[in-house]
Scaffold this motif. Structure first.
Motif, PDB file in Angstrom:
ATOM      1  N   ALA A 179       0.838  -1.207   0.000  1.00  0.00           N
ATOM      2  CA  ALA A 179       0.000   0.000   0.000  1.00  0.00           C
ATOM      3  C   ALA A 179       0.871   1.255   0.000  1.00  0.00           C
ATOM      4  O   ALA A 179       0.467   2.308  -0.470  1.00  0.00           O
ATOM      5  CB  ALA A 179      -0.924   0.006   1.213  1.00  0.00           C
ATOM      6  N   ASP A 180       2.089   1.149   0.555  1.00  0.00           N
ATOM      7  CA  ASP A 180       3.031   2.277   0.552  1.00  0.00           C
ATOM      8  C   ASP A 180       4.427   1.734   0.245  1.00  0.00           C
ATOM      9  O   ASP A 180       5.375   1.960   0.992  1.00  0.00           O
ATOM     10  CB  ASP A 180       2.977   3.005   1.906  1.00  0.00           C
ATOM     11  N   ALA A 181       4.507   1.007  -0.868  1.00  0.00           N
ATOM     12  CA  ALA A 181       5.793   0.510  -1.366  1.00  0.00           C
ATOM     13  C   ALA A 181       6.630  -0.185  -0.286  1.00  0.00           C
ATOM     14  O   ALA A 181       7.837   0.012  -0.202  1.00  0.00           O
ATOM     15  CB  ALA A 181       6.589   1.647  -2.003  1.00  0.00           C
ATOM     16  N   VAL A 197      15.227   4.033  11.575  1.00  0.00           N
ATOM     17  CA  VAL A 197      13.926   3.985  12.244  1.00  0.00           C
ATOM     18  C   VAL A 197      12.960   4.944  11.541  1.00  0.00           C
ATOM     19  O   VAL A 197      13.125   6.170  11.591  1.00  0.00           O
ATOM     20  CB  VAL A 197      14.069   4.337  13.735  1.00  0.00           C
ATOM     21  N   ASP A 198      11.958   4.364  10.900  1.00  0.00           N
ATOM     22  CA  ASP A 198      10.989   5.137  10.122  1.00  0.00           C
ATOM     23  C   ASP A 198      10.104   5.966  11.055  1.00  0.00           C
ATOM     24  O   ASP A 198       9.662   5.481  12.099  1.00  0.00           O
ATOM     25  CB  ASP A 198      10.125   4.142   9.327  1.00  0.00           C
ATOM     26  N   CYS A 199       9.838   7.199  10.640  1.00  0.00           N
ATOM     27  CA  CYS A 199       8.890   8.069  11.380  1.00  0.00           C
ATOM     28  C   CYS A 199       9.187   8.076  12.876  1.00  0.00           C
ATOM     29  O   CYS A 199       8.288   7.909  13.712  1.00  0.00           O
ATOM     30  CB  CYS A 199       7.456   7.604  11.192  1.00  0.00           C
ATOM     31  N   GLY A 219      17.670   7.685  13.236  1.00  0.00           N
ATOM     32  CA  GLY A 219      16.265   8.100  13.236  1.00  0.00           C
ATOM     33  C   GLY A 219      15.885   8.939  12.032  1.00  0.00           C
ATOM     34  O   GLY A 219      16.623   9.847  11.648  1.00  0.00           O
ATOM     35  N   GLU A 220      14.725   8.622  11.477  1.00  0.00           N
ATOM     36  CA  GLU A 220      14.141   9.534  10.491  1.00  0.00           C
ATOM     37  C   GLU A 220      13.363  10.586  11.283  1.00  0.00           C
ATOM     38  O   GLU A 220      12.250  10.341  11.744  1.00  0.00           O
ATOM     39  CB  GLU A 220      13.201   8.796   9.537  1.00  0.00           C
ATOM     40  N   ILE A 221      13.987  11.724  11.472  1.00  0.00           N
ATOM     41  CA  ILE A 221      13.453  12.738  12.383  1.00  0.00           C
ATOM     42  C   ILE A 221      13.401  14.080  11.667  1.00  0.00           C
ATOM     43  O   ILE A 221      14.436  14.713  11.453  1.00  0.00           O
ATOM     44  CB  ILE A 221      14.339  12.831  13.657  1.00  0.00           C
ATOM     45  N   TRP A 222      12.205  14.492  11.292  1.00  0.00           N
ATOM     46  CA  TRP A 222      12.067  15.755  10.564  1.00  0.00           C
ATOM     47  C   TRP A 222      11.947  16.894  11.567  1.00  0.00           C
ATOM     48  O   TRP A 222      10.864  17.448  11.776  1.00  0.00           O
ATOM     49  CB  TRP A 222      10.835  15.725   9.656  1.00  0.00           C
ATOM     50  N   LEU A 223      13.059  17.216  12.203  1.00  0.00           N
ATOM     51  CA  LEU A 223      13.074  18.299  13.183  1.00  0.00           C
ATOM     52  C   LEU A 223      14.315  19.139  12.967  1.00  0.00           C
ATOM     53  O   LEU A 223      15.297  18.660  12.401  1.00  0.00           O
ATOM     54  CB  LEU A 223      13.114  17.729  14.604  1.00  0.00           C
ATOM     55  N   HIS A 283      14.323   8.647  -0.887  1.00  0.00           N
ATOM     56  CA  HIS A 283      13.205   8.125  -1.677  1.00  0.00           C
ATOM     57  C   HIS A 283      11.898   8.876  -1.453  1.00  0.00           C
ATOM     58  O   HIS A 283      10.865   8.463  -1.975  1.00  0.00           O
ATOM     59  CB  HIS A 283      13.011   6.647  -1.332  1.00  0.00           C
ATOM     60  N   ASP A 284      11.914   9.933  -0.637  1.00  0.00           N
ATOM     61  CA  ASP A 284      10.687  10.686  -0.354  1.00  0.00           C
ATOM     62  C   ASP A 284      10.695  12.085  -0.957  1.00  0.00           C
ATOM     63  O   ASP A 284       9.676  12.779  -0.879  1.00  0.00           O
ATOM     64  CB  ASP A 284      10.499  10.845   1.167  1.00  0.00           C
ATOM     65  N   VAL A 285      11.825  12.513  -1.467  1.00  0.00           N
ATOM     66  CA  VAL A 285      11.919  13.907  -1.917  1.00  0.00           C
ATOM     67  C   VAL A 285      12.397  13.960  -3.369  1.00  0.00           C
ATOM     68  O   VAL A 285      13.039  13.025  -3.858  1.00  0.00           O
ATOM     69  CB  VAL A 285      12.888  14.730  -1.025  1.00  0.00           C
TER      70      VAL A 285
HETATM   71  O1  ISL Z   1       7.435  11.795   2.007  1.00  0.00           O
HETATM   72  C1  ISL Z   1       7.231  12.743   2.703  1.00  0.00           C
HETATM   73  C2  ISL Z   1       7.215  14.086   2.149  1.00  0.00           C
HETATM   74  O2  ISL Z   1       8.280  14.250   1.286  1.00  0.00           O
HETATM   75  C3  ISL Z   1       7.067  12.646   4.149  1.00  0.00           C
HETATM   76  O3  ISL Z   1       5.883  13.194   4.596  1.00  0.00           O
HETATM   77  C4  ISL Z   1       7.205  11.199   4.586  1.00  0.00           C
HETATM   78  O4  ISL Z   1       5.996  10.571   4.513  1.00  0.00           O
HETATM   79  C5  ISL Z   1       7.762  11.190   5.968  1.00  0.00           C
HETATM   80  O5  ISL Z   1       9.043  11.653   5.821  1.00  0.00           O
HETATM   81  C6  ISL Z   1       7.803   9.781   6.551  1.00  0.00           C
HETATM   82  O6  ISL Z   1       8.489   8.938   5.675  1.00  0.00           O
HETATM   83  C7  ISL Z   1       8.642   7.594   5.975  1.00  0.00           C
HETATM   84  O7  ISL Z   1       7.442   6.965   6.362  1.00  0.00           O
HETATM   85  C8  ISL Z   1       6.422   6.883   5.395  1.00  0.00           C
HETATM   86  C9  ISL Z   1       6.916   6.328   4.056  1.00  0.00           C
HETATM   87  O8  ISL Z   1       5.939   6.527   3.074  1.00  0.00           O
HETATM   88  C10 ISL Z   1       8.195   7.001   3.631  1.00  0.00           C
HETATM   89  O9  ISL Z   1       8.649   6.437   2.452  1.00  0.00           O
HETATM   90  C11 ISL Z   1       9.174   6.860   4.750  1.00  0.00           C
HETATM   91  O10 ISL Z   1      10.441   7.358   4.433  1.00  0.00           O
HETATM   92  C12 ISL Z   1       5.394   5.974   5.972  1.00  0.00           C
HETATM   93  O11 ISL Z   1       6.026   4.780   6.376  1.00  0.00           O
END
Ligand code: ISL
Length: 572
Positions: A78-80, A225-227, A294-298, A355-357
């Motif tokens: 559902a989300d690759a 670590v995702d999100c 960590g995947e930390i958008w801060l 892979h998100d940007v």
């Molecule tokens: O992709 C985004 C905007 O560019 C972000 O909102 C992204 O969803 C966020 O960085 C979280 O990303 C991670 O978790 C998501 C997944 O779709 C992303 O590929 C992953 O990197 C949900 O698991």
């Protein structure tokens, strides 16, 4: 528990040539592999683990230290793959656990560390525990592993709160009871196929300790670590303010100077740190060389709270990714990053693409104020691709001169642009669908890699199939065309990584030779000087030996949109 049969991991001293007390990650260059788009071995048009194993030697040749594998676990997609239905097995699309073990052993033999993606904020609706929850009544232990709530309004037909999903639309989906009547709602911060775990539930915590051990026992060097901020939500799941400018729901990057963001009920809650302390103690049972990233958008200062000595080892630096082509912003982000990380005693990280940007070779093809973060459609304004590549090469050299660890995204070493004219029918990102087609989503940065220009699908897949179509520009950027071609982007990356390693830049200390108001970013790391011209006019270069530059040019002058690396001559 420590296993004896772990495939031998590379030793830190062998990798860096320096004694870093085993803390290999502090200067590591980590290469992100997005498995479905790296290399396909079986001809189904989707990359797989054997495809990765077969081509690991290219990454050794490139000069990276570690690979990070995006999810390859069992998933309905559902989300690759970020919707994981079985955290302990490989999706047949990617191969088998045996293929994973083979990949890991080969990587270690070649001197590469391997970190795997862990997706702890949410799972898949296909996960057995979610299926059990659907079959169980409201208030049951099965449902308490997730966030099930009654709806609002007289008939419960309104979502329990006003939270938006990161992929647009509400963060709640209503279930149907066994008798066919509408039932409770469940929370999903992302797609409706990705229900959020309830981290107040002890069974969930125990399950993830066990998942960590499963992969640590196999020998992985750590986890991305995702999100990572999102696991713990504010108690009671309160509504967010109506105006999205008044808060930052996913705690995305705002305030480059590091001012704190307004609190968000959807993440960055104090309780999340207990989880990482707990995980750190699990990792430490295996020795001191397994890491959490960590995947930390801060902003940097807030990130550093996740990097306390008993929490994570490092975190992505998205403020740097978002700084754009602006000397002022780069100065400010780098300063804020180093200050925050020094204080925390952690090594900084740097990243320009993932892979998100939108790929940085394309982002930089727009003006400084058009970062273009969520996909580009054929009907959108198109980038200046030559300018984008020129600036991307310059930005990469500037990044690789910085002390700390760097994250590269597959294909950036080829200077690949985003696919900006992908047919809408081909799009697969749930964000495209859920936004009602107003947001292109992230498919354009996930296109299968070009390996050999003259083979079908540019060598990605033996049968020529690709799960997303490649743009025509990809063949001429194929790896075999760039290999050993003087001046190619691939050669520039290879040389830069070689110099970075030989001169221990990752362990270095940075001195500034420029100010935020300047048009250049000039810094010294040891005896290496990196100068990037972000202005509109050529600038003079200081004396020294130019050892690498992003574009050819004379030794004394640096053209706009380029970087030069210069070695100071010893003073007589
Ligand atoms: O992709 C985004 C905007 O560019 C972000 O909102 C992204 O969803 C966020 O960085 C979280 O990303 C991670 O978790 C998501 C997944 O779709 C992303 O590929 C992953 O990197 C949900 O698991």
């Amino acid at each position: 528990m420590v296993t004896d049969d772990r495939p031998a991991a590379p030793t830190a001293t062998a990798k860096s040539g320096m004694d870093d007390n085993g803390q290999w990650w502090r200067d590591a260059v980590v290469y992100q592999i997005y498995p479905r788009s790296f290399a396909d071995s079986d001809g189904d048009g989707i990359g797989d683990l054997r495809g990765i194993s077969d081509r690991l030697d290219r990454l050794v040749d490139l000069g990276v230290d570690c690979i990070w594998l995006s999810p390859f676990y069992v998933s309905p997609g559902a989300d690759a793959g970020y919707d994981v239905a079985d955290y302990r097995d490989v999706d047949p699309m990617f191969g088998t656990l045996h293929d994973f073990d083979t990949l890991l052993a080969k990587a270690h033999r070649l001197g590469l560390r391997v970190i795997v993606d862990l997706v702890p904020n949410h799972t898949s609706t296909a996960h057995p525990w979610f299926q059990e929850a659907l079959a169980a009544p409201p208030g049951s232990p099965e449902r308490s592993r997730f966030h099930f709530r009654d709806g609002r309004g007289a008939d419960g037909s309104e979502p329990p709160n006003n939270w938006p999903s990161a992929f647009f639309g509400p963060a709640w989906t209503r279930t149907t009871d066994p008798d066919g009547k509408p039932g409770q709602w469940y929370l999903h911060m992302f797609d409706s196929g990705q229900p959020d775990w309830n981290w107040d539930n002890e069974e969930v915590r125990e399950e993830f300790r066990s998942i960590l051990r499963f992969w640590l026992d196999r020998g992985v060097d750590g986890f991305r670590v995702d999100c990572a901020t999102a696991l713990v939500k504010a108690p009671g799941l309160p509504d967010v303010p109506e105006n999205p400018d008044d808060y930052d729901f996913f705690a995305a990057v705002r305030g480059l100077d590091g001012q704190d963001l307004p609190p968000s009920p959807g993440g960055d809650q104090e309780g999340v740190h207990d989880i990482y302390r707990d995980w750190r103690s699990v990792l430490d049972e295996y020795g001191a060389d397994r890491i959490l990233t960590g995947e930390i958008w801060l902003p940097p200062r807030q990130i550093s709270r996740y990097l306390r000595p008993d929490e994570m080892h490092q975190a992505f630096n998205f403020a740097y990714l978002e700084a754009g082509w602006s000397a002022d912003r780069v100065h400010r982000v780098v300063r804020a990053t180093l200050a925050a990380h020094d204080e925390a005693g952690a090594a900084a990280t740097w990243v320009l693409s993932n892979h998100d940007v939108v790929r940085h070779a394309t982002r930089f093809g727009f003006g400084p104020d058009a970062p273009r973060m969520f996909g580009i459609r054929a009907t959108d304004p198109q980038p200046d691709t030559a300018l984008g590549l020129r600036r991307a090469r310059a930005a990469t050299l500037s990044m690789l001169a910085l002390p700390g660890s760097a994250y590269l995204y597959q294909g950036e070493e080829l200077g690949l642009p985003e696919h900006t004219t992908l047919n809408d029918e081909a799009r697969q990102d749930p964000a495209w669908r859920r936004s009602g087609g107003t947001q292109a989503g992230r498919d354009g940065c996930r296109i299968p890699l070009p390996w050999e220009a003259d083979r079908p699908a540019a060598g990605f897949s033996p049968g020529g199939k690709t799960w997303l179509p490649q743009p025509s520009a990809y063949a001429r950027l194929a790896r075999d065309r760039q290999q050993e071609t003087a001046g190619s982007t691939l050669e520039m990356y290879r040389q830069a990584l070689g110099i970075r390693k030989a001169r221990h830049l990752g362990h270095g200390k940075l001195d500034w030779l420029s100010e935020p108001a300047d048009a250049v970013v000039a810094l010294r790391n040891g005896d290496l000087l990196s100068v990037t011209n972000m202005g509109n006019v050529p600038v003079g270069l200081p004396p020294g030996d130019v050892v690498l530059r992003s574009e050819p040019g004379p030794d004394t002058v640096l053209e706009p949109d380029t970087t030069a690396w210069i070695l100071s001559r010893p003073t007589a």
